[in-house]
Scaffold this active site. Structure first.
Site, short mmCIF file in Angstrom:
data_model
loop_
_atom_site.label_atom_id
_atom_site.label_comp_id
_atom_site.label_asym_id
_atom_site.label_seq_id
_atom_site.Cartn_x
_atom_site.Cartn_y
_atom_site.Cartn_z
N LYS A 39 0.82 -1.20 0.00
CA LYS A 39 0.00 0.00 0.00
C LYS A 39 0.86 1.26 0.00
O LYS A 39 0.39 2.34 -0.33
CB LYS A 39 -0.89 0.03 1.26
CG LYS A 39 -1.80 -1.14 1.43
CD LYS A 39 -2.52 -0.99 2.81
CE LYS A 39 -3.27 -2.24 3.14
NZ LYS A 39 -3.82 -2.20 4.52
N GLY A 40 2.09 1.11 0.42
CA GLY A 40 2.94 2.27 0.71
C GLY A 40 3.11 3.27 -0.42
O GLY A 40 3.21 4.47 -0.19
N GLU A 95 7.72 2.31 -6.25
CA GLU A 95 7.90 1.91 -4.85
C GLU A 95 7.97 3.17 -3.97
O GLU A 95 8.40 4.23 -4.44
CB GLU A 95 9.18 1.06 -4.76
CG GLU A 95 9.57 0.56 -3.40
CD GLU A 95 8.57 -0.38 -2.74
OE1 GLU A 95 7.43 0.05 -2.53
OE2 GLU A 95 8.95 -1.52 -2.42
N ASP A 96 7.56 3.04 -2.73
CA ASP A 96 7.64 4.18 -1.81
C ASP A 96 9.06 4.40 -1.31
O ASP A 96 9.58 5.51 -1.32
CB ASP A 96 6.67 4.00 -0.62
CG ASP A 96 6.81 2.65 0.08
OD1 ASP A 96 7.64 1.82 -0.36
OD2 ASP A 96 6.08 2.41 1.06
N ASP A 99 14.78 0.05 1.01
CA ASP A 99 15.54 -0.04 2.25
C ASP A 99 16.63 -1.11 2.04
O ASP A 99 17.67 -0.81 1.46
CB ASP A 99 14.53 -0.39 3.35
CG ASP A 99 15.11 -0.42 4.74
OD1 ASP A 99 16.06 0.31 5.01
OD2 ASP A 99 14.60 -1.18 5.59
N LYS A 127 17.10 4.43 0.99
CA LYS A 127 18.01 4.46 2.14
C LYS A 127 19.24 3.64 1.76
O LYS A 127 19.33 2.46 2.09
CB LYS A 127 17.35 3.82 3.37
CG LYS A 127 16.33 4.69 4.05
CD LYS A 127 16.00 4.14 5.44
CE LYS A 127 14.67 3.44 5.44
NZ LYS A 127 14.22 3.03 6.78
N PHE A 148 13.79 5.42 10.35
CA PHE A 148 12.50 4.83 10.00
C PHE A 148 11.49 5.95 9.85
O PHE A 148 11.28 6.73 10.77
CB PHE A 148 12.03 3.81 11.04
CG PHE A 148 10.88 3.01 10.54
CD1 PHE A 148 11.08 1.91 9.72
CD2 PHE A 148 9.58 3.38 10.84
CE1 PHE A 148 10.01 1.19 9.22
CE2 PHE A 148 8.50 2.66 10.34
CZ PHE A 148 8.72 1.57 9.52
N VAL A 149 10.88 6.03 8.66
CA VAL A 149 10.01 7.16 8.37
C VAL A 149 8.57 6.71 8.08
O VAL A 149 8.34 5.60 7.60
CB VAL A 149 10.55 7.99 7.17
CG1 VAL A 149 11.79 8.76 7.57
CG2 VAL A 149 10.83 7.11 5.95
N ASP A 155 4.08 3.48 6.43
CA ASP A 155 3.40 3.15 7.69
C ASP A 155 4.34 2.59 8.72
O ASP A 155 5.44 2.12 8.42
CB ASP A 155 2.31 2.11 7.43
CG ASP A 155 2.90 0.71 7.21
OD1 ASP A 155 3.82 0.58 6.37
OD2 ASP A 155 2.49 -0.24 7.89
N ARG A 161 -0.07 6.30 7.40
CA ARG A 161 0.03 6.43 5.94
C ARG A 161 -0.54 7.75 5.43
O ARG A 161 -0.09 8.30 4.45
CB ARG A 161 -0.72 5.28 5.25
CG ARG A 161 -0.10 3.92 5.43
CD ARG A 161 -0.72 2.95 4.44
NE ARG A 161 -0.49 1.56 4.79
CZ ARG A 161 0.62 0.87 4.52
NH1 ARG A 161 1.61 1.46 3.87
NH2 ARG A 161 0.74 -0.39 4.88
P1 IMP Z 1 13.13 -3.54 1.78
O1 IMP Z 1 12.72 -4.89 1.32
O2 IMP Z 1 13.94 -3.63 3.06
O3 IMP Z 1 13.82 -2.69 0.75
O4 IMP Z 1 11.83 -2.79 2.25
C1 IMP Z 1 10.92 -2.27 1.37
C2 IMP Z 1 9.59 -2.01 2.03
O5 IMP Z 1 9.72 -1.87 3.45
C3 IMP Z 1 9.01 -0.70 1.57
O6 IMP Z 1 8.18 -0.90 0.48
C4 IMP Z 1 8.26 -0.22 2.77
O7 IMP Z 1 6.95 -0.73 2.73
C5 IMP Z 1 8.98 -0.81 3.94
N1 IMP Z 1 9.89 0.16 4.54
C6 IMP Z 1 11.24 0.22 4.44
N2 IMP Z 1 11.73 1.26 5.13
C7 IMP Z 1 10.67 1.87 5.68
C8 IMP Z 1 10.52 3.05 6.49
O8 IMP Z 1 11.47 3.77 6.86
N3 IMP Z 1 9.24 3.35 6.83
C9 IMP Z 1 8.16 2.63 6.45
N4 IMP Z 1 8.25 1.55 5.69
C10 IMP Z 1 9.50 1.17 5.31
#
Ligand code: IMP
Length: 175
Positions: A39-40, A95-96, A99, A127, A148-149, A155, A161
């Site tokens: 949903k992000g 993508e939002d 990370d 990030k 963490f944002v 969310d 959100r």
């Molecule tokens: P990754 O697999 O670690 O790259 O994470 C990707 C997903 O984790 C994103 O689509 C977000 O939904 C969530 N996410 C990663 N960092 C944050 C954050 O700082 N705040 C909120 N959601 C996050």
């Protein structure tokens, strides 16, 4: 606890405007499908695609990896699949935030299995300090430090959100 505002609405809008300008230059003559990762990315996705000058197809996919923590589990479950055929299409995954990169790597692999012409990634936030998987990010809005944002789609345990700006959130101090 919401600690401090990291990005104002003006900064978010300016980043989206810059991304839309780059995409508009790139989209001419393409058969593009924009895929929103629910949903992000939904707030970013609607703002971004509403600034595109070419007609594009939009679709939505939902994967789950986090649960109610701030760490990626590294295993993605497909919750909602696409409804359009992306074979031979130029796919732009929206993508939002990237990370660790684990979620996106899985989503890209899943999309590649459907034989698109190309798959490119558009993300509002990145990030880089947290990356564990080297995923190519073609369009990045804003790089942020390891915080963490929440807000503007992002969310913590499904909360925040709807906030119009992006805030740093400290999870151990309670929602
Ligand atoms: P990754 O697999 O670690 O790259 O994470 C990707 C997903 O984790 C994103 O689509 C977000 O939904 C969530 N996410 C990663 N960092 C944050 C954050 O700082 N705040 C909120 N959601 C996050």
């Amino acid at each position: 606890m919401l600690k401090e505002k990291v990005l104002t609405r003006e900064e978010i809008d300016a980043a989206i405007e810059r991304l839309a300008a780059r995409l508009n230059a790139d989209l001419v003559g393409r058969d593009a499908v924009f895929v929103c990762i629910l949903k992000g990315a939904v707030y970013f996705f609607t703002a971004l695609t509403a600034r595109l000058k070419e007609s594009v197809v939009i679709d939505f996919i939902q994967v789950s990896s986090y649960g109610a923590t701030t760490e990626s589990s590294g295993t993605v479950i497909l919750v909602k699949d696409l409804t359009v055929d992306i074979s031979d299409k130029d796919v732009f995954v929206v993508e939002d935030i990237v990370d660790t990169g684990l979620t996106l790597a899985d989503v890209i692999a899943l999309l590649h299995a459907r034989h698109p012409r190309s798959v490119r990634v558009v993300t509002l936030l990145s990030k880089p300090a947290r990356r564990r998987k080297d995923v190519p990010l073609d369009f990045v809005g804003i790089e942020i430090p390891d915080r963490f944002v929440v807000g503007f789609g992002l969310d913590f345990a499904e909360h925040f959100r709807n906030l119009p700006e992006i805030w740093e959130y400290l999870p151990d101090q309670g929602v």
